[in-house]
Scaffold this active site. Structure first.
Site, PDB file in Angstrom:
ATOM      1  N   HIS A  19      32.955 -15.991  42.751  1.00 13.89           N
ATOM      2  CA  HIS A  19      32.004 -15.692  40.998  1.00 13.89           C
ATOM      3  C   HIS A  19      33.756 -17.240  40.739  1.00 13.89           C
ATOM      4  CE1 HIS A  19      30.993 -11.110  41.262  1.00 13.89           C
ATOM      5  NE2 HIS A  19      29.839 -12.497  41.071  1.00 13.89           N
ATOM      6  N   LYS A  43      22.668   0.349  35.587  1.00 13.86           N
ATOM      7  CA  LYS A  43      23.044  -0.188  36.812  1.00 13.86           C
ATOM      8  C   LYS A  43      24.138   0.649  37.598  1.00 13.86           C
ATOM      9  CE  LYS A  43      22.474  -5.162  38.567  1.00 13.86           C
ATOM     10  NZ  LYS A  43      23.095  -6.127  37.997  1.00 13.86           N
ATOM     11  N   ARG A  92      22.343 -18.936  44.266  1.00 15.68           N
ATOM     12  CA  ARG A  92      23.002 -19.038  45.698  1.00 15.68           C
ATOM     13  C   ARG A  92      21.508 -19.757  46.606  1.00 15.68           C
ATOM     14  NH1 ARG A  92      25.562 -13.070  45.560  1.00 15.68           N
ATOM     15  NH2 ARG A  92      23.749 -13.311  43.565  1.00 15.68           N
ATOM     16  N   SER A 130      28.422  -9.405  45.525  1.00 13.96           N
ATOM     17  CA  SER A 130      29.311  -8.391  45.450  1.00 13.96           C
ATOM     18  C   SER A 130      29.050  -7.310  46.812  1.00 13.96           C
ATOM     19  CB  SER A 130      29.320  -8.010  44.237  1.00 13.96           C
ATOM     20  OG  SER A 130      29.881  -8.416  43.181  1.00 13.96           O
TER      21      SER A 130
HETATM   22  P1  ADP Z   1      24.277 -10.248  38.239  1.00 16.45           P
HETATM   23  O1  ADP Z   1      24.464  -8.636  38.696  1.00 16.45           O
HETATM   24  O2  ADP Z   1      24.582 -10.077  36.820  1.00 16.45           O
HETATM   25  O3  ADP Z   1      23.389 -11.028  38.989  1.00 16.45           O
HETATM   26  P2  ADP Z   1      26.495 -10.625  39.537  1.00 16.45           P
HETATM   27  O4  ADP Z   1      28.535 -10.131  38.932  1.00 16.45           O
HETATM   28  O5  ADP Z   1      25.991 -10.086  40.265  1.00 16.45           O
HETATM   29  O6  ADP Z   1      25.522 -10.228  38.308  1.00 16.45           O
HETATM   30  O7  ADP Z   1      26.618 -12.424  39.456  1.00 16.45           O
HETATM   31  C1  ADP Z   1      27.432 -13.001  38.296  1.00 16.45           C
HETATM   32  C2  ADP Z   1      26.986 -15.101  38.596  1.00 16.45           C
HETATM   33  O8  ADP Z   1      27.972 -15.149  39.337  1.00 16.45           O
HETATM   34  C3  ADP Z   1      24.684 -14.514  38.616  1.00 16.45           C
HETATM   35  O9  ADP Z   1      24.484 -16.299  38.118  1.00 16.45           O
HETATM   36  C4  ADP Z   1      25.879 -15.096  40.607  1.00 16.45           C
HETATM   37  O10 ADP Z   1      24.006 -15.848  40.847  1.00 16.45           O
HETATM   38  C5  ADP Z   1      26.392 -15.528  40.710  1.00 16.45           C
HETATM   39  N1  ADP Z   1      27.308 -16.399  41.942  1.00 16.45           N
HETATM   40  C6  ADP Z   1      27.452 -14.881  42.196  1.00 16.45           C
HETATM   41  N2  ADP Z   1      28.516 -14.662  43.736  1.00 16.45           N
HETATM   42  C7  ADP Z   1      27.946 -15.806  43.717  1.00 16.45           C
HETATM   43  C8  ADP Z   1      28.170 -16.020  44.597  1.00 16.45           C
HETATM   44  N3  ADP Z   1      28.204 -16.550  46.108  1.00 16.45           N
HETATM   45  N4  ADP Z   1      27.459 -18.586  45.018  1.00 16.45           N
HETATM   46  C9  ADP Z   1      27.821 -18.845  43.207  1.00 16.45           C
HETATM   47  N5  ADP Z   1      27.454 -18.046  42.630  1.00 16.45           N
HETATM   48  C10 ADP Z   1      27.443 -16.583  42.648  1.00 16.45           C
END
Ligand code: ADP
Length: 164
Positions: A19, A43, A92, A130
């Site tokens: 992030h 969620k 990703r 996460s």
């Molecule tokens: P959500 O629950 O909406 O998927 P996340 O908290 O998992 O939200 O992720 C928020 C954003 O950050 C999403 O667009 C996700 O694709 C991006 N993201 C999470 N981890 C990575 C990573 N390792 N590299 C690039 N983008 C990421």
């Protein structure tokens, strides 16, 4: 409409270096990034929204161009309310694509002036999510390469002092 703000929405449960990387690179393009923590009661999360906001705030506090907020309801309504046009998302693996494509199409259909921009993951964070961090942390693995020290400490507290 403010063209220089990007809304970066997500669960951030918890905030990882993946992030952080998107925020850092996003700041090369946008003046301000609003990290918008989704207040989605459906969620199941490890950290409460308040805990997530508190942690992210501490991580970005020395950057006046980053703000941390929460939103509930429709993302596009929130984006319009912020007078922004851009939703920033990270991409990703191929597995992210289907869902993100659907979401972006839906949001654009609901609100034509809002565009979703995707930033490709940095290869070193391509596998990082996460959920993986929580899983490894729960099992007592070393997650210090994936999350900032503050998040590592908070995760250890959640998992009953499983220090790495
Ligand atoms: P959500 O629950 O909406 O998927 P996340 O908290 O998992 O939200 O992720 C928020 C954003 O950050 C999403 O667009 C996700 O694709 C991006 N993201 C999470 N981890 C990575 C990573 N390792 N590299 C690039 N983008 C990421």
């Amino acid at each position: 409409m403010n063209r220089h703000i990007a809304i970066y929405p997500g669960s951030f449960d918890p905030f990882t270096y993946g992030h952080m990387d998107i925020v850092r690179r996003g700041l090369e393009i946008f003046d301000t990034i609003v990290i918008a923590v989704a207040n989605n009661s459906d969620k199941k999360s490890l950290f409460t929204v308040a805990e997530r906001v508190e942690m992210i705030n501490q991580l970005v506090e020395n950057n006046p161009r980053v703000r941390v907020e929460t939103f509930g309801g429709l993302l596009v309504d929130y984006v319009v309310e912020k007078k922004a046009r851009v939703i920033l998302r990270g991409l990703r693996a191929v597995t992210d694509f289907e869902f993100e494509f659907q979401l972006a199409q839906m949001n654009h259909t609901v609100c034509q002036q809002v565009e979703t921009l995707f930033m490709m993951t940095s290869p070193k964070f391509a596998y990082l999510s996460s959920s993986i961090v929580k899983e490894v942390g729960r099992l007592g693995g070393d997650i210090s390469k994936f999350v900032p020290p503050l998040v590592n400490e908070e995760l250890a507290k959640k998992f009953g002092g499983n220090k790495n």
